[in-house]
Design a protein around this motif. Structure first.
Motif, short mmCIF file in Angstrom:
data_model
loop_
_atom_site.label_atom_id
_atom_site.label_comp_id
_atom_site.label_asym_id
_atom_site.label_seq_id
_atom_site.Cartn_x
_atom_site.Cartn_y
_atom_site.Cartn_z
N UNK A 59 0.82 -1.20 0.00
CA UNK A 59 0.00 0.00 0.00
C UNK A 59 0.85 1.24 0.00
N UNK A 60 0.19 2.40 -0.14
CA UNK A 60 0.89 3.67 -0.21
C UNK A 60 1.52 4.02 1.14
N UNK A 82 -5.41 0.82 2.23
CA UNK A 82 -5.77 2.11 1.63
C UNK A 82 -6.37 3.00 2.72
N UNK A 83 -5.81 4.18 2.91
CA UNK A 83 -6.35 5.15 3.86
C UNK A 83 -7.70 5.64 3.30
N UNK A 84 -8.79 5.46 4.06
CA UNK A 84 -10.12 5.79 3.51
C UNK A 84 -10.24 7.25 3.11
N UNK A 126 -8.14 3.41 8.73
CA UNK A 126 -8.31 4.70 9.42
C UNK A 126 -9.76 5.15 9.45
N UNK A 127 -10.72 4.20 9.55
CA UNK A 127 -12.12 4.61 9.63
C UNK A 127 -12.36 5.51 10.85
N UNK A 128 -11.49 5.36 11.87
CA UNK A 128 -11.68 6.17 13.09
C UNK A 128 -11.39 7.65 12.86
N UNK A 129 -10.77 7.99 11.74
CA UNK A 129 -10.43 9.41 11.50
C UNK A 129 -11.56 10.15 10.79
N UNK A 130 -12.59 9.43 10.38
CA UNK A 130 -13.65 10.09 9.62
C UNK A 130 -14.49 10.98 10.53
N UNK A 131 -14.92 12.11 10.01
CA UNK A 131 -15.73 13.00 10.83
C UNK A 131 -16.99 12.28 11.29
#
Ligand code: GDP
Length: 462
Positions: free
Chosen positions: A24-25, A111-113, A141-146
């Motif tokens: 991944x990136x 993949x970073x969402x 990183x679903x936890x970073x979503x607003x």
């Protein structure tokens, strides 16, 4: 004696552990995901069953089942678990080979969402397409979503399906964006719980490598995929003479030069005669000790090992043997046992010959961390019409500087060092002798730096 001894002498026809790589990136969370898998395996499982510090992490089926709860019933599986390669990135994926191609049997593309598809995501998919490696996508990183509520206990899956408060529509949108991008790359994909056939369809698993949420689902998908589609490939003669790949050549106090390796076929035993790919010629030596890191709970100093009598595929192991100084990362390892020594040497040579690195009378010196990366760099240099005089796996040593110094053209009095260290005395000598050393972990960056250097020399000459 360690716990792993129990499985050391298996019978023929057993299934081996699938080998998993993480791609991944940069910054999308590959290292964090590996740490979390390792961490939860240590917390949930018997610490003794977890392998660490030798380049790979084995997570046995019962530990996966502990982590995944009711998602994975050990009764439903006959694969022994999963073996994760600890060095993430497509560099290690494509440079670590086994007899059949890529060393990894299966991959996770992280993949970073929020960041979505990036150049290295697409590169990773291209490599997986080329090597026909099955994979799943970790939408990380679903936890970073607003609006993400960490205290809500509703599973991500049902929250998405119901579009509940747990997930702002944002997450759905982003997941469908990832599914769309995968489709643009020629893959049919869907949320993992809607995928029936993981061989034809890519499962997307939303998760947080940081909080660990969704990681049990990922492990479940990996186990299910392996069980259904890799069983045939995992069926090997586990008791036969071992075959493996060197991950790293390291110094170990009390043992000298050792190999961190993955054994992907057969069994390696103490006292086995082995052939290992070396810098100049195949090394024929005898296994002195097979080392497994001590269970974490027992580790007092930083590195301590248990010895085991045998290691069966697929597993990570540290091999101590005489004469390993010239061994190369990425090189094959073969057990001779009752086979003809010459035949085994030829096999190792043939495998090394597949890795093409052309050298010429005049040109630059290249040092790289593995055979595969050496091959990748020499390919790039060839495209750029930069000749290579000397190419080798390993750290930059004084003799490399002396070699580079013999080039006639000043612009060839240079060493391109990829992912390796420059020894102090080599650096001093290079300064003295006006040999330029370029260091980087990214091939195009390394070549770009060298190009700039050449331009500067040419301008000075005019
Ligand atoms: P790599 O370059 O792909 O190996 O990425 P890393 O694992 O080093 O992660 C890059 C950064 O993202 C680090 O600061 C991590 O702490 C952070 N990170 C990784 N996964 C998550 C996640 O699930 N949630 C959050 N909030 N941060 C994460």
């Amino acid at each position: 004696m360690s716990d792993s001894d129990a499985s050391a002498e298996p019978t023929a026809g057993q299934l081996r552990t699938p080998i998993v790589a993480v791609l991944g990136h940069v910054d999308h969370g590959k290292t964090t995901l590996l740490d979390t898998i390792r961490g939860s395996a240590v917390t949930e499982g018997e610490a003794g069953a977890i392998t660490q510090h030798i380049g790979s992490t084995a997570v046995p089926l019962d530990v996966i089942s502990e982590i995944a709860g009711k998602l994975v019933d050990p009764e439903d599986f006959d694969l022994p678990g999963l073996l994760f390669i600890d060095t993430p990135g497509h560099h290690s994926f494509s440079t670590l080979r086994s007899r059949g191609g890529a060393l990894a049997d299966i991959a996770i593309v992280v993949v970073d969402v929020t960041d979505g598809f990036q150049p290295q995501t697409i590169e990773a998919l291209d490599i997986l397409k080329r090597t026909q490696t099955p994979f799943v996508v970790a939408a990380n990183k679903v936890d970073t979503l607003p609006g993400w509520n960490p205290d809500d206990v509703e599973p991500i899956q049902s929250a998405i399906d119901r579009q509940s408060d747990r997930v702002e529509s944002d997450l759905n949108e982003r997941l469908y964006e990832i599914i769309g991008e995968l489709s643009d790359e020629g893959f049919s994909a869907d949320m993992y719980w809607r995928v029936q056939n993981f061989q034809n369809n890519i499962g997307v698993v939303p998760l947080s490598a940081m909080t660990g949420e969704g990681v049990p689902d990922l492990l479940t998908v990996l186990m299910g995929l392996s069980q259904r589609f890799l069983k045939e490939e995992m069926s090997i003669d586990v008791g036969g003479p071992g075959a493996g790949t060197v991950l790293e050549v390291t110094e170990e106090r009390g043992f000298g030069t050792t190999l961190d390796a993955i054994v992907y076929d057969g069994t390696v035993r103490e006292d086995d005669r082995i052939v290992v790919g070396g810098v100049n010629e195949p090394i024929v030596t005898e296994v002195r000790a097979l080392l497994k890191p001590k269970p974490l709970s027992e580790i007092r100093t930083e590195k301590e090992f248990d010895t085991v009598e045998a290691v069966a595929a697929a597993d990570g192991i540290k091999i101590a043997a005489p004469d390993l100084d010239d061994a190369m990362a990425g090189a094959p390892i073969r057990v001779v046992r009752d086979r003809d020594l010459e035949e085994v040497i030829e096999e190792v040579q043939a495998e090394l010959a597949e890795i093409e690195v052309g050298t010429e009378e005049e040109g630059v010196t290249v040092k790289a961390d593995t055979l595969g990366s050496l091959e990748a760099i020499s390919g790039t240099l060839e495209d750029e019409e930069i000749p290579i005089m000397h190419a080798e796996v390993g750290d930059v040593a004084p003799r490399d500087v002396r070699m580079a110094e013999t080039a006639d053209d000043p612009k060839h009095q240079a060493i391109l060092a990829f992912g390796v260290d420059v020894l102090e005395d080599a650096r001093r000598l290079a300064e003295q002798e006006d040999v330029d050393i370029f260091e980087d972990d990214v091939i195009y960056q390394l070549v770009e730096d060298y190009d700039e250097h050449v331009t500067a020399i040419e301008e000075a000459q005019q």
